[in-house]
Scaffold this active site. Structure first.
Site, PDB file in Angstrom:
ATOM      1  N   SER A 109      38.890  32.697  38.698  1.00 51.01           N
ATOM      2  CA  SER A 109      38.687  31.517  37.785  1.00 51.01           C
ATOM      3  C   SER A 109      38.257  30.216  36.790  1.00 51.01           C
ATOM      4  O   SER A 109      39.034  31.265  36.203  1.00 51.01           O
ATOM      5  CB  SER A 109      37.770  31.110  39.303  1.00 51.01           C
ATOM      6  OG  SER A 109      37.215  30.278  38.942  1.00 51.01           O
ATOM      7  N   LYS A 134      33.536  37.528  37.858  1.00 50.89           N
ATOM      8  CA  LYS A 134      35.000  37.100  37.703  1.00 50.89           C
ATOM      9  C   LYS A 134      35.533  38.075  36.775  1.00 50.89           C
ATOM     10  O   LYS A 134      36.925  38.682  36.399  1.00 50.89           O
ATOM     11  CB  LYS A 134      35.640  35.922  38.043  1.00 50.89           C
ATOM     12  CG  LYS A 134      35.453  35.293  39.572  1.00 50.89           C
ATOM     13  CD  LYS A 134      36.614  35.513  40.691  1.00 50.89           C
ATOM     14  CE  LYS A 134      35.783  35.634  41.558  1.00 50.89           C
ATOM     15  NZ  LYS A 134      36.607  35.869  42.682  1.00 50.89           N
ATOM     16  N   TYR A 167      28.237  34.753  39.622  1.00 52.70           N
ATOM     17  CA  TYR A 167      29.532  34.294  40.121  1.00 52.70           C
ATOM     18  C   TYR A 167      30.338  34.688  39.054  1.00 52.70           C
ATOM     19  O   TYR A 167      31.410  35.572  39.558  1.00 52.70           O
ATOM     20  CB  TYR A 167      29.292  33.371  41.149  1.00 52.70           C
ATOM     21  CG  TYR A 167      30.707  33.554  41.728  1.00 52.70           C
ATOM     22  CD1 TYR A 167      31.630  33.504  42.213  1.00 52.70           C
ATOM     23  CD2 TYR A 167      31.325  32.122  40.685  1.00 52.70           C
ATOM     24  CE1 TYR A 167      32.924  33.567  42.444  1.00 52.70           C
ATOM     25  CE2 TYR A 167      32.717  31.667  40.888  1.00 52.70           C
ATOM     26  CZ  TYR A 167      33.723  32.289  42.686  1.00 52.70           C
ATOM     27  OH  TYR A 167      35.172  32.061  42.046  1.00 52.70           O
TER      28      TYR A 167
END
Ligand code: NAD
Ligand code: UFG
Length: 345
Positions: free
Chosen positions: A126, A155, A151
């Site tokens: 992302s 990643k 979150y």
């Protein structure tokens, strides 16, 4: 060894990618635990492609059952790993669930790759790894900033794990795709984004407001240092995004990588403000959207958009769909699901 294992393949981006893979002749097997998607997505995929993909309802945190899938499908030659929890705000409230799911799932898959000699891996990353970038548009060489949420941190950690996993496994080949803001739905309107509960993301909130499921859209801030004061993002059509995954798989299978670990930004290269999205939606649908500007949302960056030239040149991939057709596809999907399920979000 033409089969692609697609984890999270009944989810939003996964389902669109399964369609693109099947239309290119790949055999697919999906692993999904249906924690954030519904089994009916398989009907949508079959409606578009004429064929139902193989599906295994397995939780990737269950190592034994994950390994069983590799036993059952010995022709798996590559993996696209979408499965993860992805809600930024929820990750702040439930950090351990996010670390547990997103990181353990990856580790078990990498262990399975070792055990079953599968070497090709595409990872869903992302643009959140860039945080608030110092320069725009963002290239793949932009520094990784401290993640603003658990979150985002998963990643970053997953990308590090992938790079470390390559060192003792010279046969592994990995591509990490850093998505900007995926929006829209398949033009057939048979698959699309189906958020559970109140949507966090802009476009599903707009379509749900327009159809009367939400009273009004809250716009998070118009006092940013941007031309119109609204936050800016790079909104990429989900089918365009999905096509890039097929190209990445082909690149791996044909050994066309420049390095064992490659990273590509997937965006349009164009930054658009929240107001521009609202106005375009109103213009193409003829619907007046009820919205109100409220305070900025915690954790939001001011603006981020991609420099996609590396993906354009190296992958021969380019975002093609216009914003208008993308927003119309989201609107068609919203109307289709509401008429089909008469669902209340
Ligand atoms: P999604 O929630 O629609 O799809 C993810 C799928 O994974 C769901 O179907 C869910 O049921 C499944 N899943 C989750 N944990 C699982 C587990 N332990 N075992 C088996 N299945 C599991 O999300 P999406 O929007 O399609 O995102 C796909 C990937 O792309 C994610 O990794 C996400 O972080 C990443 N990504 C998404 C966006 C975005 O804006 N949608 C942006 C950047 C990156
Ligand atoms: N926004 C609103 N109102 C809303 C929802 C969003 O004004 O109800 C604004 C946001 O402030 C932002 C823009 O719309 O300016 C886009 O917000 P989204 O929530 O749709 O997307 P984000 O850019 O915040 O984040 C998304 C995904 C993340 C991912 C990131 C980068 O939710 O998982 O893109 O890929 F990490």
């Amino acid at each position: 060894m033409n089969r692609v294992l697609v984890t999270g393949g009944t989810g939003y981006i996964g389902s669109h990618t399964v369609v693109e893979l099947m239309e290119k002749g790949f055999d697919v097997v999906i692993i999904d635990n249906l924690s954030n998607s519904q089994i009916e997505v398989l009907d949508g995929i079959a409606g578009i492609t004429g064929k139902r993909p193989d599906f295994e309802q397995v939780d990737l945190r269950d190592k034994a059952n994950t390994f069983n899938v590799f036993r059952k499908y010995p022709d798996i030659g590559s993996i696209i790993h979408f499965a993860a929890f992805k809600a930024v705000g929820e990750s702040v409230e439930k950090p351990l669930e996010y670390y547990h799911n997103n990181i353990n799932s990856l580790i078990y898959l990498l262990e399975a790759m070792n055990a079953f000699r599968v070497n090709n891996f595409v990872f869903s990353s992302s643009c959140t790894v860039y945080g608030e970038p110092d320069t725009l548009p963002v290239t793949e060489n932009a520094p990784i900033k401290k993640a603003s949420s658990p979150y985002g941190n998963t990643k970053q950690i997953c990308e590090e794990i992938l790079q470390d996993a390559l060192i003792p496994n010279p046969d592994f080949k990995i591509i990490s795709l850093r998505y900007f803001n995926p929006i829209g739905a398949h033009p057939s309107a048979l698959i699309g984004e189906l958020p559970v509960g109140v949507p966090n993301n802009l476009v599903p909130f707009i379509t749900q407001t327009a159809i009367g499921l939400r009273d009004e859209l809250r716009v998070f801030g118009n006092d940013y240092n941007t031309p119109d004061g609204y936050g800016i993002r790079d909104y990429i059509n989900v089918v365009d995004l999905s096509r890039a995954h097929v190209i990445a798989i082909e690149r791996l299978l044909e050994n066309r990588q420049k390095q064992k670990f490659e990273i590509f930004n997937l965006g349009t290269g164009k930054g658009l403000s929240v107001l521009e999205i609202i106005q375009t939606f109103e213009r193409i649908t003829g619907k007046k959207l009820k919205y109100r500007v409220v305070d900025r949302r915690d954790g939001d960056v001011e603006q981020v958009y991609a420099d996609p030239s590396y993906a354009n040149n190296e992958l021969g991939w380019k975002a093609e769909k216009t914003l208008e057709e993308t927003l119309l596809s989201a609107w068609s999907w919203e109307k289709y699901i509401r008429s089909k399920y008469n669902a209340k979000g």
